[in-house]
Design an enzyme around this catalytic site. Structure first.
Site, PDB file in Angstrom:
ATOM      1  N   ASN A 179      32.838 -38.525 -38.034  1.00  0.00           N
ATOM      2  CA  ASN A 179      32.104 -37.046 -37.298  1.00  0.00           C
ATOM      3  C   ASN A 179      31.529 -37.389 -35.982  1.00  0.00           C
ATOM      4  O   ASN A 179      30.342 -38.338 -36.100  1.00  0.00           O
ATOM      5  CB  ASN A 179      30.992 -36.542 -38.560  1.00  0.00           C
ATOM      6  CG  ASN A 179      30.385 -35.325 -37.884  1.00  0.00           C
ATOM      7  OD1 ASN A 179      30.661 -34.714 -36.855  1.00  0.00           O
ATOM      8  ND2 ASN A 179      29.269 -34.873 -38.795  1.00  0.00           N
ATOM      9  N   TRP A 180      32.045 -37.163 -35.080  1.00  0.00           N
ATOM     10  CA  TRP A 180      31.574 -37.329 -33.753  1.00  0.00           C
ATOM     11  C   TRP A 180      30.667 -36.490 -33.225  1.00  0.00           C
ATOM     12  O   TRP A 180      29.814 -36.490 -32.072  1.00  0.00           O
ATOM     13  CB  TRP A 180      32.806 -37.173 -32.601  1.00  0.00           C
ATOM     14  CG  TRP A 180      33.911 -37.934 -32.805  1.00  0.00           C
ATOM     15  CD1 TRP A 180      33.919 -39.102 -33.793  1.00  0.00           C
ATOM     16  CD2 TRP A 180      35.055 -38.347 -31.948  1.00  0.00           C
ATOM     17  NE1 TRP A 180      35.056 -39.914 -33.679  1.00  0.00           N
ATOM     18  CE2 TRP A 180      35.825 -39.230 -32.457  1.00  0.00           C
ATOM     19  CE3 TRP A 180      35.540 -37.415 -31.118  1.00  0.00           C
ATOM     20  CZ2 TRP A 180      37.148 -39.611 -32.259  1.00  0.00           C
ATOM     21  CZ3 TRP A 180      36.806 -37.761 -30.569  1.00  0.00           C
ATOM     22  CH2 TRP A 180      37.681 -38.995 -31.014  1.00  0.00           C
ATOM     23  N   LYS A 181      30.144 -35.524 -34.022  1.00  0.00           N
ATOM     24  CA  LYS A 181      28.952 -34.456 -33.865  1.00  0.00           C
ATOM     25  C   LYS A 181      29.072 -33.974 -32.275  1.00  0.00           C
ATOM     26  O   LYS A 181      30.198 -33.713 -31.716  1.00  0.00           O
ATOM     27  CB  LYS A 181      27.654 -35.179 -34.146  1.00  0.00           C
ATOM     28  CG  LYS A 181      27.704 -35.697 -35.450  1.00  0.00           C
ATOM     29  CD  LYS A 181      26.408 -36.401 -36.126  1.00  0.00           C
ATOM     30  CE  LYS A 181      26.379 -36.817 -37.266  1.00  0.00           C
ATOM     31  NZ  LYS A 181      25.082 -36.954 -38.064  1.00  0.00           N
ATOM     32  N   HIS A 228      28.018 -29.075 -43.137  1.00  0.00           N
ATOM     33  CA  HIS A 228      27.258 -30.172 -42.818  1.00  0.00           C
ATOM     34  C   HIS A 228      25.538 -29.849 -42.672  1.00  0.00           C
ATOM     35  O   HIS A 228      25.423 -28.868 -42.421  1.00  0.00           O
ATOM     36  CB  HIS A 228      27.655 -30.660 -41.331  1.00  0.00           C
ATOM     37  CG  HIS A 228      26.947 -32.010 -40.997  1.00  0.00           C
ATOM     38  ND1 HIS A 228      25.811 -32.181 -40.628  1.00  0.00           N
ATOM     39  CD2 HIS A 228      27.565 -33.446 -41.194  1.00  0.00           C
ATOM     40  CE1 HIS A 228      25.361 -33.576 -40.306  1.00  0.00           C
ATOM     41  NE2 HIS A 228      26.581 -34.002 -40.797  1.00  0.00           N
ATOM     42  N   GLU A 257      26.269 -36.210 -49.008  1.00  0.00           N
ATOM     43  CA  GLU A 257      25.692 -36.709 -47.655  1.00  0.00           C
ATOM     44  C   GLU A 257      24.092 -36.372 -47.660  1.00  0.00           C
ATOM     45  O   GLU A 257      23.615 -35.339 -47.175  1.00  0.00           O
ATOM     46  CB  GLU A 257      26.129 -36.125 -46.443  1.00  0.00           C
ATOM     47  CG  GLU A 257      25.688 -36.856 -45.198  1.00  0.00           C
ATOM     48  CD  GLU A 257      26.313 -36.500 -43.831  1.00  0.00           C
ATOM     49  OE1 GLU A 257      27.233 -37.424 -43.612  1.00  0.00           O
ATOM     50  OE2 GLU A 257      26.294 -35.504 -43.438  1.00  0.00           O
ATOM     51  N   GLY A 288      29.157 -41.056 -39.221  1.00  0.00           N
ATOM     52  CA  GLY A 288      28.849 -40.412 -37.780  1.00  0.00           C
ATOM     53  C   GLY A 288      28.878 -41.436 -36.577  1.00  0.00           C
ATOM     54  O   GLY A 288      29.907 -41.697 -36.094  1.00  0.00           O
ATOM     55  N   GLY A 289      27.548 -41.861 -36.549  1.00  0.00           N
ATOM     56  CA  GLY A 289      27.290 -42.795 -35.348  1.00  0.00           C
ATOM     57  C   GLY A 289      28.349 -44.059 -35.287  1.00  0.00           C
ATOM     58  O   GLY A 289      28.904 -44.136 -34.058  1.00  0.00           O
TER      59      GLY A 289
HETATM   60  P1  13P Z   1      25.525 -41.247 -39.583  1.00  0.00           P
HETATM   61  O1  13P Z   1      26.596 -42.042 -39.930  1.00  0.00           O
HETATM   62  O2  13P Z   1      25.226 -41.470 -38.022  1.00  0.00           O
HETATM   63  O3  13P Z   1      24.240 -41.312 -40.419  1.00  0.00           O
HETATM   64  O4  13P Z   1      26.039 -39.739 -39.623  1.00  0.00           O
HETATM   65  C1  13P Z   1      26.220 -39.363 -40.997  1.00  0.00           C
HETATM   66  C2  13P Z   1      26.786 -37.775 -40.775  1.00  0.00           C
HETATM   67  O5  13P Z   1      26.050 -36.890 -40.499  1.00  0.00           O
HETATM   68  C3  13P Z   1      28.258 -37.549 -40.930  1.00  0.00           C
HETATM   69  O6  13P Z   1      28.587 -36.511 -41.224  1.00  0.00           O
END
Ligand code: 13P
Length: 260
Positions: free
Chosen positions: A10-12, A98, A170, A240-241
């Site tokens: 997830n690149w947000k 999310h 999550e 994510g990160g």
């Molecule tokens: P992180 O891996 O940065 O904690 O992000 C998790 C996330 O929200 C993936 O949807």
């Protein structure tokens, strides 16, 4: 039954359009050396980059594209939202529910369920995110929260849809942006996966529930991914990160494939 493993990056809203396109180039290069037999791999860029990322990955059989959300109605006077027909040329996957979306838009469990149903009808796999926040965890309400979220979701779906959706457990407190002091242990997440399938089994029976893929998200990286994917009920992860660093993402994928 064997469920395929899954890694969803997830690149947000973390990268510029240019950086999203550049990451695709590195991913394609890095994944040349990766053999995947049991694992689906998905990256979820921002809406404006979906077309470019999908085009960049067109000939790549290993990495698919997902959107980060979708609106729950097909079309209409809904300024600023994006519909399923607007993402469907580019994606086979889509995150819904999310916690960051829920927090910003006030999205309800019912709206999350509506999005998931809509996506299934359009042949796009929804990755439905759910989990408790820090206060709920403190108050020992994690099980109640996840049970409620699952019940609303399952109540809106058909038995056949169960094999076509993914649940991402999550816990909000474990997301890297929330600076978690600790992360859930593998067996804690495995317990949640059992609960999630139990709710699905309550409506559709255990055979259908066994087809439901459950993955974990929350500060996943190449150093901690093993403890989650070694648990038999956890089918993959949602970083994510770590998904913003192509080499790290590849290492996570390799570990998930090796454990499958
Ligand atoms: P992180 O891996 O940065 O904690 O992000 C998790 C996330 O929200 C993936 O949807």
């Amino acid at each position: 039954m064997t469920r395929r493993s899954l890694v969803v990056g997830n690149w947000k809203m973390d990268l510029s359009h240019k950086a999203e396109v550049e990451i695709v180039r590195s991913l394609k290069e890095l994944f040349k050396g990766v053999t995947l037999e049991q694992t689906d791999v998905v990256v979820c860029p921002s809406f404006p980059s979906l077309a470019a990322v999908a085009d960049g990955l067109k000939k790549n059989q290993k990495i698919a594209v997902g959107a980060q959300t979708v609106y729950w109605e097909e079309h209409g006077p809904v300024t600023g939202m994006v519909s399923v027909s607007q993402i469907s040329p580019f994606v086979d996957w889509c995150l819904v529910g999310h916690s960051e979306q829920r927090a910003i838009t006030g999205e309800t469990d019912e709206q999350v369920a509506a999005r998931a149903g809509l996506l299934v009808r359009h042949g796009i796999t929804p990755v439905v995110c759910l989990g408790e926040n820090a206060e709920e965890r403190e108050a020992d309400q994690s099980v109640d929260k996840v049970t409620k979220q699952m019940k609303v979701l399952i109540g809106a779906l058909t038995r056949a849809a169960i094999a076509k959706i993914v649940i991402a457990y999550e816990p909000i407190w474990a997301i890297s942006a929330n600076n978690p002091g600790e992360l859930p242990e593998g067996d804690e997440v495995a317990g949640m996966a059992v609960l999630i399938r139990k709710v699905a089994a309550g409506r559709f029976g255990s055979e259908a529930a066994e087809k439901l893929r459950v993955i974990y998200g929350g500060s996943v990286n190449e150093g901690n991914v093993d403890q989650y994917i070694e648990e038999p009920g956890i089918d993959g992860v949602l970083p994510g990160g770590a998904s913003l660093q192509p080499r790290q993402f590849m290492e996570i994928v390799k570990k998930v494939e090796a454990a499958a």
